[in-house]
Design an enzyme around this catalytic site. Sequence first.
Site, PDB file in Angstrom:
ATOM      1  N   GLY A  88       0.821  -1.156  -0.048  1.00 48.35           N
ATOM      2  CA  GLY A  88       0.021   0.040  -0.148  1.00 48.35           C
ATOM      3  C   GLY A  88       0.784   1.227  -0.149  1.00 48.35           C
ATOM      4  O   GLY A  88       1.925   1.156  -0.223  1.00 48.35           O
ATOM      5  N   ARG A  91      -5.373   2.632  -1.112  1.00 47.13           N
ATOM      6  CA  ARG A  91      -6.773   3.450  -1.116  1.00 47.13           C
ATOM      7  C   ARG A  91      -6.917   4.488  -0.338  1.00 47.13           C
ATOM      8  O   ARG A  91      -7.993   5.105  -0.104  1.00 47.13           O
ATOM      9  CB  ARG A  91      -7.831   2.666  -1.057  1.00 47.13           C
ATOM     10  CG  ARG A  91      -7.864   1.794   0.451  1.00 47.13           C
ATOM     11  CD  ARG A  91      -9.050   0.958   0.646  1.00 47.13           C
ATOM     12  NE  ARG A  91      -8.929   0.294   1.689  1.00 47.13           N
ATOM     13  CZ  ARG A  91      -9.916  -0.728   2.310  1.00 47.13           C
ATOM     14  NH1 ARG A  91     -10.858  -0.781   1.458  1.00 47.13           N
ATOM     15  NH2 ARG A  91      -9.756  -1.509   3.250  1.00 47.13           N
ATOM     16  N   GLY A 124      -8.927   0.853  -4.992  1.00 44.24           N
ATOM     17  CA  GLY A 124      -8.892   2.176  -4.237  1.00 44.24           C
ATOM     18  C   GLY A 124      -9.883   2.427  -3.266  1.00 44.24           C
ATOM     19  O   GLY A 124     -10.048   3.595  -2.996  1.00 44.24           O
ATOM     20  N   ARG A 174      -9.560   9.611   8.728  1.00 46.51           N
ATOM     21  CA  ARG A 174      -8.929   8.869   9.895  1.00 46.51           C
ATOM     22  C   ARG A 174      -7.993   9.914  10.393  1.00 46.51           C
ATOM     23  O   ARG A 174      -7.210  10.431   9.874  1.00 46.51           O
ATOM     24  CB  ARG A 174      -8.367   7.402   9.654  1.00 46.51           C
ATOM     25  CG  ARG A 174      -7.602   6.970  10.795  1.00 46.51           C
ATOM     26  CD  ARG A 174      -7.455   5.413  10.355  1.00 46.51           C
ATOM     27  NE  ARG A 174      -6.458   5.205   9.336  1.00 46.51           N
ATOM     28  CZ  ARG A 174      -6.313   3.969   8.578  1.00 46.51           C
ATOM     29  NH1 ARG A 174      -7.028   2.633   8.889  1.00 46.51           N
ATOM     30  NH2 ARG A 174      -5.420   4.015   7.686  1.00 46.51           N
ATOM     31  N   ARG A 181       3.851   2.348   9.898  1.00 48.97           N
ATOM     32  CA  ARG A 181       3.777   1.127  10.251  1.00 48.97           C
ATOM     33  C   ARG A 181       5.163   0.351  10.531  1.00 48.97           C
ATOM     34  O   ARG A 181       5.939   0.915   9.641  1.00 48.97           O
ATOM     35  CB  ARG A 181       2.574   0.344   9.079  1.00 48.97           C
ATOM     36  CG  ARG A 181       1.553   1.012   8.906  1.00 48.97           C
ATOM     37  CD  ARG A 181       1.094   0.834   7.380  1.00 48.97           C
ATOM     38  NE  ARG A 181      -0.183   1.874   7.006  1.00 48.97           N
ATOM     39  CZ  ARG A 181      -1.352   1.471   7.347  1.00 48.97           C
ATOM     40  NH1 ARG A 181      -1.686  -0.026   7.835  1.00 48.97           N
ATOM     41  NH2 ARG A 181      -2.305   2.230   6.898  1.00 48.97           N
ATOM     42  N   ASP A 250       1.787  -4.901   8.274  1.00 52.30           N
ATOM     43  CA  ASP A 250       1.565  -3.536   7.855  1.00 52.30           C
ATOM     44  C   ASP A 250       0.443  -2.996   8.580  1.00 52.30           C
ATOM     45  O   ASP A 250      -0.066  -1.860   8.122  1.00 52.30           O
ATOM     46  CB  ASP A 250       1.068  -3.583   6.072  1.00 52.30           C
ATOM     47  CG  ASP A 250      -0.169  -4.552   6.083  1.00 52.30           C
ATOM     48  OD1 ASP A 250       0.023  -5.874   6.160  1.00 52.30           O
ATOM     49  OD2 ASP A 250      -1.091  -4.093   5.306  1.00 52.30           O
ATOM     50  N   ASN A 251      -0.311  -3.827   9.473  1.00 50.93           N
ATOM     51  CA  ASN A 251      -1.282  -3.274  10.159  1.00 50.93           C
ATOM     52  C   ASN A 251      -0.831  -2.949  11.859  1.00 50.93           C
ATOM     53  O   ASN A 251      -1.687  -2.791  12.651  1.00 50.93           O
ATOM     54  CB  ASN A 251      -2.328  -4.322  10.314  1.00 50.93           C
ATOM     55  CG  ASN A 251      -3.100  -4.324   8.875  1.00 50.93           C
ATOM     56  OD1 ASN A 251      -2.999  -3.542   7.998  1.00 50.93           O
ATOM     57  ND2 ASN A 251      -3.826  -5.472   8.700  1.00 50.93           N
ATOM     58  N   ASP A 260      -6.240   0.051  11.486  1.00 50.02           N
ATOM     59  CA  ASP A 260      -6.656  -0.942  10.427  1.00 50.02           C
ATOM     60  C   ASP A 260      -7.731  -1.780  10.943  1.00 50.02           C
ATOM     61  O   ASP A 260      -7.413  -2.918  11.063  1.00 50.02           O
ATOM     62  CB  ASP A 260      -5.485  -1.440   9.687  1.00 50.02           C
ATOM     63  CG  ASP A 260      -4.795  -0.655   8.933  1.00 50.02           C
ATOM     64  OD1 ASP A 260      -5.326   0.215   8.393  1.00 50.02           O
ATOM     65  OD2 ASP A 260      -3.447  -0.720   8.687  1.00 50.02           O
TER      66      ASP A 260
END
Length: 482
Positions: A88, A91, A124, A174, A181, A250-251, A260
Amino acid sequence: MSQHPRFIATWRDELPGFYTELTPTPLNNSRLLCHNAPLAQALELPETLFDYQGPAGVWGGETLLPGMAPLAQVYSGHQFGVWAGQLGDGRGILLGEQQLSDGCKLDWHLKGAGLTPYSRMGDGRAVLRSTVREFLASEAMHGLGIPTTRALTIVTSDTPVRRETTERGAMLMRIAESHVRFGHFEHFYYRREPERVRELAQYVIEHHFAHLAQEEDRFALWFGEVVTRTAQLMASWQCVGFAHGVMNTDNMSILGLTMDYGPYGFLDDYQPGFICNHTDYQGRYAFDNQPGVGLWNLQRLAQALSPIIPAERLNALLDDYQPALLREWGRQMRAKLGFTVEKEGDNDYLRELLTLMAREGSDYTRTFRMLSETEQHSSASPLRDEFIDRATFDAWFARYRARLEEEGEEDDARQRLMKSVNPALVLRNWLAQRAIEAAERDDASELSRLLEALRNPFADRDDDYTHRPPDWGKHLEVSCSS
């Protein structure tokens, strides 16, 4: 209050090569569905920014506020234990970093903002279902006192988005101190760009761990703090009964934030092996596996940081994870039992209760909340009727009351303490689903009502929010699709 917030662009200015500049792609007939008024006030935002009658504006990526410099960050990561390469941001667009009057800096990140160079095979987009779930979950966790990203707005639209079925496209704003991350560091490590790993670590320290910026050993000291924050976050999840569902690297937040929100779930029945993500076929991210996964993810981060921190130092810092986790878990769980003084054998009371709860499928949140009503000089307990094996419960409860007497605390004071850590309300999936179904009819009333309740999860209440889930809502399956 100023008419518009002030934005800066440190990521763009200080980290060239870590992003691609681009603007959001608006949705069709987008309009503001709801906004988080207390958060907006904390962000010093004028009410005029939230227009429910006109176009979605900045909340739907249609306009930018002065000073915004939108970009998509690049990161990689491990998914379900396997290196997945670049992931990522496919999106989400970082619109800018708001500078508050007290000097605090906060990211504005628009999720579902359209295709980016990092979208891979994705479209996306985000769907209304998932944005409502994230909006509610982030505010629920904030209400519980657990570190988390925040949600400011939801925009709905008439854009169709294909997932398992065709759903309505949406965007979520957000807010977080940082969106860095573990996977940001992994990206450049696996690309064999150690200088970029150092550059990013230096940026994170200067902007988010400033007390370490002048230390000669700052990289190792910083990683030690990341280890501690991650351990404390995992302990908090376990104590409140939260399952994340997709703990890929990645989270994982470098600041120890919950982020996430996808196929998450709060425990209904106490099932230590609870799997909230129906695509997690092996149970890698089951509830009781989360602390171990937290360590595994830190080991992957340590590998990515190996060009700038000696291996022996990294290993020593990783060894601090388990003690930090157990200290925080023990502290919080003792408080849930009403123990303010640590004594040998305290874990036995907890282990015996959890074993009984697991055997009988007791409701996790209700059990601890009802335990908060205990009167130490009374052998009667409203919790007794929750158990079939009452003989085992009675024996445990007698020992528990004797332990409470050792505290020397009056019932009223102890009950207040216990109710301050044992919520009456958590975001059960069926509650979120009910708000989603209304939102899909352009009705945000249930969303607003639930959100207000989640802001005060420790308050006494007797309504459908605190009742056991209905049969249809007890085993809702949630997927990663969002």
